[in-house]
Design a protein around this motif. Structure first.
Motif, PDB file in Angstrom:
ATOM      1  N   PHE A   1       0.823  -1.212   0.000  1.00 49.52           N
ATOM      2  CA  PHE A   1       0.000   0.000   0.000  1.00 49.52           C
ATOM      3  C   PHE A   1       0.863   1.271   0.000  1.00 49.52           C
ATOM      4  CE2 PHE A   1      -2.856   3.121   1.786  1.00 49.52           C
ATOM      5  CZ  PHE A   1      -4.121   2.721   1.423  1.00 49.52           C
TER       6      PHE A   1
ATOM      7  N   ASP B   1       5.521  -5.330   6.538  1.00 46.43           N
ATOM      8  CA  ASP B   1       4.259  -5.660   7.213  1.00 46.43           C
ATOM      9  C   ASP B   1       4.508  -6.311   8.573  1.00 46.43           C
ATOM     10  OD1 ASP B   1       3.040  -4.672   5.005  1.00 46.43           O
ATOM     11  OD2 ASP B   1       2.489  -6.597   4.136  1.00 46.43           O
TER      12      ASP B   1
ATOM     13  N   THR C   1       6.121  -3.789  11.064  1.00 42.97           N
ATOM     14  CA  THR C   1       5.112  -2.869  11.603  1.00 42.97           C
ATOM     15  C   THR C   1       4.216  -3.590  12.609  1.00 42.97           C
ATOM     16  OG1 THR C   1       5.124  -1.718   9.477  1.00 42.97           O
ATOM     17  CG2 THR C   1       3.282  -1.259  10.942  1.00 42.97           C
TER      18      THR C   1
ATOM     19  N   SER D   1      -7.223  -8.969   6.309  1.00 47.72           N
ATOM     20  CA  SER D   1      -6.779  -9.714   5.126  1.00 47.72           C
ATOM     21  C   SER D   1      -5.650  -8.977   4.407  1.00 47.72           C
ATOM     22  CB  SER D   1      -7.949  -9.888   4.149  1.00 47.72           C
ATOM     23  OG  SER D   1      -8.290  -8.617   3.600  1.00 47.72           O
ATOM     24  N   GLY D   2      -5.364  -7.745   4.813  1.00 47.47           N
ATOM     25  CA  GLY D   2      -4.356  -6.933   4.129  1.00 47.47           C
ATOM     26  C   GLY D   2      -2.946  -7.251   4.621  1.00 47.47           C
TER      27      GLY D   2
ATOM     28  N   VAL E   1      -0.435  -5.511   6.453  1.00 48.38           N
ATOM     29  CA  VAL E   1      -0.059  -5.279   7.847  1.00 48.38           C
ATOM     30  C   VAL E   1      -1.016  -6.024   8.779  1.00 48.38           C
ATOM     31  CG1 VAL E   1       0.511  -3.513   9.533  1.00 48.38           C
ATOM     32  CG2 VAL E   1       0.662  -2.975   7.131  1.00 48.38           C
ATOM     33  N   GLY E   2      -2.324  -5.989   8.451  1.00 49.10           N
ATOM     34  CA  GLY E   2      -3.305  -6.642   9.314  1.00 49.10           C
ATOM     35  C   GLY E   2      -3.087  -8.147   9.388  1.00 49.10           C
TER      36      GLY E   2
ATOM     37  N   LYS F   1     -11.732 -13.584   1.571  1.00 47.10           N
ATOM     38  CA  LYS F   1     -10.807 -12.912   2.502  1.00 47.10           C
ATOM     39  C   LYS F   1     -11.044 -13.390   3.935  1.00 47.10           C
ATOM     40  CE  LYS F   1      -9.883  -8.929  -0.394  1.00 47.10           C
ATOM     41  NZ  LYS F   1      -9.946  -7.487  -0.600  1.00 47.10           N
TER      42      LYS F   1
ATOM     43  N   LEU G   1     -14.695   2.711  10.866  1.00 42.91           N
ATOM     44  CA  LEU G   1     -14.457   1.625  11.819  1.00 42.91           C
ATOM     45  C   LEU G   1     -13.731   2.107  13.071  1.00 42.91           C
ATOM     46  CD1 LEU G   1     -13.222  -1.425   9.682  1.00 42.91           C
ATOM     47  CD2 LEU G   1     -15.403  -1.150  10.878  1.00 42.91           C
TER      48      LEU G   1
ATOM     49  N   GLY H   1      -2.735   2.932  10.381  1.00 46.03           N
ATOM     50  CA  GLY H   1      -2.892   3.519   9.052  1.00 46.03           C
ATOM     51  C   GLY H   1      -4.342   3.847   8.759  1.00 46.03           C
ATOM     52  N   PHE H   2      -4.574   4.338   7.547  1.00 42.03           N
ATOM     53  CA  PHE H   2      -5.895   4.856   7.172  1.00 42.03           C
ATOM     54  C   PHE H   2      -6.285   4.307   5.805  1.00 42.03           C
ATOM     55  CE2 PHE H   2      -3.542   7.859   9.840  1.00 42.03           C
ATOM     56  CZ  PHE H   2      -4.341   7.803  10.980  1.00 42.03           C
ATOM     57  N   ALA H   3      -6.220   2.980   5.667  1.00 43.12           N
ATOM     58  CA  ALA H   3      -6.433   2.349   4.362  1.00 43.12           C
ATOM     59  C   ALA H   3      -7.852   2.548   3.839  1.00 43.12           C
ATOM     60  CB  ALA H   3      -6.120   0.858   4.450  1.00 43.12           C
TER      61      ALA H   3
ATOM     62  N   ASP I   1     -11.062   7.217   3.841  1.00 36.85           N
ATOM     63  CA  ASP I   1     -12.141   8.149   4.196  1.00 36.85           C
ATOM     64  C   ASP I   1     -11.634   9.353   4.978  1.00 36.85           C
ATOM     65  OD1 ASP I   1     -14.338   6.628   3.169  1.00 36.85           O
ATOM     66  OD2 ASP I   1     -14.017   5.216   4.814  1.00 36.85           O
TER      67      ASP I   1
ATOM     68  N   ASP J   1       4.470   3.895  14.140  1.00 38.28           N
ATOM     69  CA  ASP J   1       5.110   4.453  12.943  1.00 38.28           C
ATOM     70  C   ASP J   1       6.450   3.744  12.722  1.00 38.28           C
ATOM     71  OD1 ASP J   1       6.170   5.913  10.896  1.00 38.28           O
ATOM     72  OD2 ASP J   1       6.004   7.862  11.879  1.00 38.28           O
TER      73      ASP J   1
ATOM     74  N   ARG K   1       8.392   3.871  10.232  1.00 39.72           N
ATOM     75  CA  ARG K   1       9.413   4.747   9.642  1.00 39.72           C
ATOM     76  C   ARG K   1      10.172   5.487  10.746  1.00 39.72           C
ATOM     77  NH1 ARG K   1       9.361   9.886   7.775  1.00 39.72           N
ATOM     78  NH2 ARG K   1       7.185  10.064   8.392  1.00 39.72           N
TER      79      ARG K   1
ATOM     80  N   ARG L   1      -7.014  -8.658  -4.469  1.00 37.50           N
ATOM     81  CA  ARG L   1      -5.643  -9.006  -4.055  1.00 37.50           C
ATOM     82  C   ARG L   1      -5.631  -9.463  -2.594  1.00 37.50           C
ATOM     83  NH1 ARG L   1      -1.715  -5.966  -1.345  1.00 37.50           N
ATOM     84  NH2 ARG L   1      -2.870  -4.023  -1.603  1.00 37.50           N
TER      85      ARG L   1
HETATM   86  N1  LIG Z   1       2.262   2.883  10.552  1.00 37.86           N
HETATM   87  C1  LIG Z   1       3.146   2.243   9.812  1.00 37.86           C
HETATM   88  O1  LIG Z   1       4.331   2.205  10.110  1.00 37.86           O
HETATM   89  C2  LIG Z   1       2.657   1.557   8.557  1.00 37.86           C
HETATM   90  C3  LIG Z   1       3.461   0.625   7.885  1.00 37.86           C
HETATM   91  C4  LIG Z   1       2.930  -0.005   6.757  1.00 37.86           C
HETATM   92  C5  LIG Z   1       1.640   0.323   6.307  1.00 37.86           C
HETATM   93  N2  LIG Z   1       0.924   1.264   6.986  1.00 37.86           N
HETATM   94  C6  LIG Z   1      -0.431   1.631   6.567  1.00 37.86           C
HETATM   95  O2  LIG Z   1      -1.312   0.575   6.858  1.00 37.86           O
HETATM   96  C7  LIG Z   1      -2.410   0.632   5.960  1.00 37.86           C
HETATM   97  C8  LIG Z   1      -2.619  -0.742   5.341  1.00 37.86           C
HETATM   98  O3  LIG Z   1      -1.495  -1.081   4.532  1.00 37.86           O
HETATM   99  P1  LIG Z   1      -1.421  -2.557   3.873  1.00 37.86           P
HETATM  100  O4  LIG Z   1      -0.125  -2.625   3.163  1.00 37.86           O
HETATM  101  O5  LIG Z   1      -1.801  -3.571   4.866  1.00 37.86           O
HETATM  102  O6  LIG Z   1      -2.595  -2.412   2.788  1.00 37.86           O
HETATM  103  P2  LIG Z   1      -3.359  -3.540   2.015  1.00 37.86           P
HETATM  104  O7  LIG Z   1      -2.576  -4.797   1.937  1.00 37.86           O
HETATM  105  O8  LIG Z   1      -3.853  -2.910   0.763  1.00 37.86           O
HETATM  106  O9  LIG Z   1      -4.617  -3.847   2.948  1.00 37.86           O
HETATM  107  C9  LIG Z   1      -5.585  -2.874   3.196  1.00 37.86           C
HETATM  108  C10 LIG Z   1      -6.673  -3.500   4.048  1.00 37.86           C
HETATM  109  O10 LIG Z   1      -7.606  -2.484   4.391  1.00 37.86           O
HETATM  110  C11 LIG Z   1      -8.911  -3.017   4.277  1.00 37.86           C
HETATM  111  N3  LIG Z   1      -9.834  -1.930   3.941  1.00 37.86           N
HETATM  112  C12 LIG Z   1      -9.740  -1.050   2.927  1.00 37.86           C
HETATM  113  N4  LIG Z   1     -10.778  -0.193   2.963  1.00 37.86           N
HETATM  114  C13 LIG Z   1     -11.528  -0.540   4.018  1.00 37.86           C
HETATM  115  C14 LIG Z   1     -12.730  -0.035   4.578  1.00 37.86           C
HETATM  116  N5  LIG Z   1     -13.373   1.022   4.048  1.00 37.86           N
HETATM  117  N6  LIG Z   1     -13.227  -0.630   5.676  1.00 37.86           N
HETATM  118  C15 LIG Z   1     -12.600  -1.695   6.220  1.00 37.86           C
HETATM  119  N7  LIG Z   1     -11.444  -2.249   5.735  1.00 37.86           N
HETATM  120  C16 LIG Z   1     -10.937  -1.659   4.649  1.00 37.86           C
HETATM  121  C17 LIG Z   1      -8.840  -4.040   3.171  1.00 37.86           C
HETATM  122  O11 LIG Z   1      -9.801  -5.032   3.431  1.00 37.86           O
HETATM  123  P3  LIG Z   1     -10.982  -5.343   2.415  1.00 37.86           P
HETATM  124  O12 LIG Z   1     -10.311  -5.653   1.099  1.00 37.86           O
HETATM  125  O13 LIG Z   1     -11.680  -6.489   3.033  1.00 37.86           O
HETATM  126  O14 LIG Z   1     -11.811  -4.086   2.339  1.00 37.86           O
HETATM  127  C18 LIG Z   1      -7.424  -4.611   3.352  1.00 37.86           C
HETATM  128  O15 LIG Z   1      -7.452  -5.703   4.215  1.00 37.86           O
HETATM  129  C19 LIG Z   1      -2.103   1.740   4.957  1.00 37.86           C
HETATM  130  O16 LIG Z   1      -2.775   2.911   5.357  1.00 37.86           O
HETATM  131  C20 LIG Z   1      -0.602   1.919   5.082  1.00 37.86           C
HETATM  132  O17 LIG Z   1      -0.207   3.233   4.742  1.00 37.86           O
HETATM  133  C21 LIG Z   1       1.403   1.869   8.096  1.00 37.86           C
END
Ligand SMILES: NC(=O)c1ccc[n+]([C@@H]2O[C@H](COP(=O)([O-])OP(=O)(O)OC[C@H]3O[C@@H](n4cnc5c(N)ncnc54)[C@H](OP(=O)(O)O)[C@@H]3O)[C@@H](O)[C@H]2O)c1
Length: 324
Positions: free
Chosen positions: A41, A123, A126, A149-150, A152-153, A176, A219, A237-239, A242, A263, A265, A316
């Protein structure tokens, strides 16, 4: 060597595979022959210029890099030519060679393939830092994971399950949800079900001890309200896309609860030795098959534009990996 480079941030069309000279590693640096670079992401945000930090131009994306050491700069100890190394930095990985900092690199155990190792880096770093360093998460505690399912989650689900935690995942759709259950979640709920909080309450009447939240959006408040007394909500994060959610300040008071930022980073900038330690723990867990990388698709360097397009796919599940 070939590198996928952009002279301005923006759309994937602003980037192209170009021929570049191979540089020499300076003091504290390692020259890697890149074997695999994972994308997630964050890489799409950086490419579009939407990340908190904008990289200097021209820019080669891809910060989760695994490769073989070809040469080391002055003062580098513990790394030797031929060794497989994982490194986490801002970019540079979508290329046949990358120069990385030794301080942000660790050896990859022999049993781990390059693609798998690359898909574990950001992932799981973090998730580990969030759960255990910022979250104080302990065996037996309950955990609610958004975006389960993403990238980091799903890493948080696996790490919490492997540590003896009780995990509830939020995801959408059958495929998922099945995936999250297979990763070790004890309960998986569809966040689109208006009654998901009632179902959570049936299983955890007093609330959950921790929330690990890479999604935010609508959420966010619902998850904070699902905390137990003295619970902690980890903001990752704010995936959802919104915007940045707000929280009424009476809720932490009523819960005797906490909101903690995660964080990775900042961890990398402030404590690179901790990043190395966590990556070593993660690779050890993967070697012992307690956790595993989830890879959706693998692409050649020439197909880097398609790799970025696949990041945006709604179906994905897991990381996208480029193998130059
Ligand atoms: N803080 C840190 O150090 C750090 C490090 C890495 C990433 N992040 C952040 O973490 C976030 C996720 O990154 P990722 O790489 O895990 O992304 P990703 O693999 O694309 O996964 C995103 C997840 O968010 C869910 N999602 C998206 N929109 C949603 C909604 N409206 N309601 C509920 N669930 C929703 C998706 O589930 P569904 O497909 O089921 O909707 C998916 O499981 C991003 O904002 C990224 O910038 C932060």
């Amino acid at each position: 060597m070939k590198a996928f480079r952009g002279h301005r941030l923006g759309a994937v069309e602003d980037f192209a595979v170009e021929d570049r000279p191979v540089g020499a590693p300076q003091a504290g640096e390692i020259l890697l022959r890149v074997e695999a670079t994972a994308l997630g992401f964050v890489d799409a945000l950086v490419m579009r210029g939407l990340y908190q930090v904008r990289p200097p131009l021209p820019f080669v994306p891809g910060g989760e890099i695994v490769g073989r050491v070809e040469a080391v700069g002055d003062g580098v100890t513990g790394f030797a030519p031929g060794q497989r190394v994982a490194s986490w930095q801002f970019g540079g990985g979508l290329a046949e060679r990358a120069i990385v900092s030794a301080a942000s690199s660790v050896a990859v155990p022999g049993a781990l393939e390059a693609a798998s190792a690359s898909a574990l880096i950001l992932d799981f770093l973090t998730a580990y830092y969030g759960l255990f360093d910022r979250g104080g998460y302990r065996p037996g505690q309950s955990l609610l994971v958004t975006g389960a399912s993403g990238g980091v989650g799903s890493a948080a689900v696996q790490l919490a399950h492997a540590s003896g935690g009780i995990v509830v995942g939020l995801a959408s759709g059958e495929a998922k949800m099945r995936h999250v259950a297979a990763l070790g979640a004890d309960l998986v709920l569809d966040y689109r079900d208006p009654d998901w909080r009632a179902r959570l309450k049936d299983r955890h009447p007093a609330g959950v001890d921790r929330v690990f939240d890479p999604v935010g959006g609508p959420l966010f408040e619902a998850c904070f309200r699902s905390l137990a007394k003295r619970g902690r909500h980890l903001v990752v994060g704010f995936a959802s896309g919104d915007g940045i959610p707000k929280l009424p300040a009476n809720l932490p008071l009523l819960k005797s609860g906490e909101l903690a930022g995660v964080d990775a980073r900042y961890l990398g900038e402030s404590d690179p030795a901790r990043v190395q330690t966590i990556l070593e723990i993660i690779f050890g867990l993967a070697e012992r098959k307690r956790i595993s990388a989830v890879i959706d698709r693998t692409f050649a360097l020439a197909d880097a534009p398609a790799a970025f397009e696949s990041l945006a796919s709604a179906t994905r599940i897991g990381k996208v990996v480029v193998t130059p």
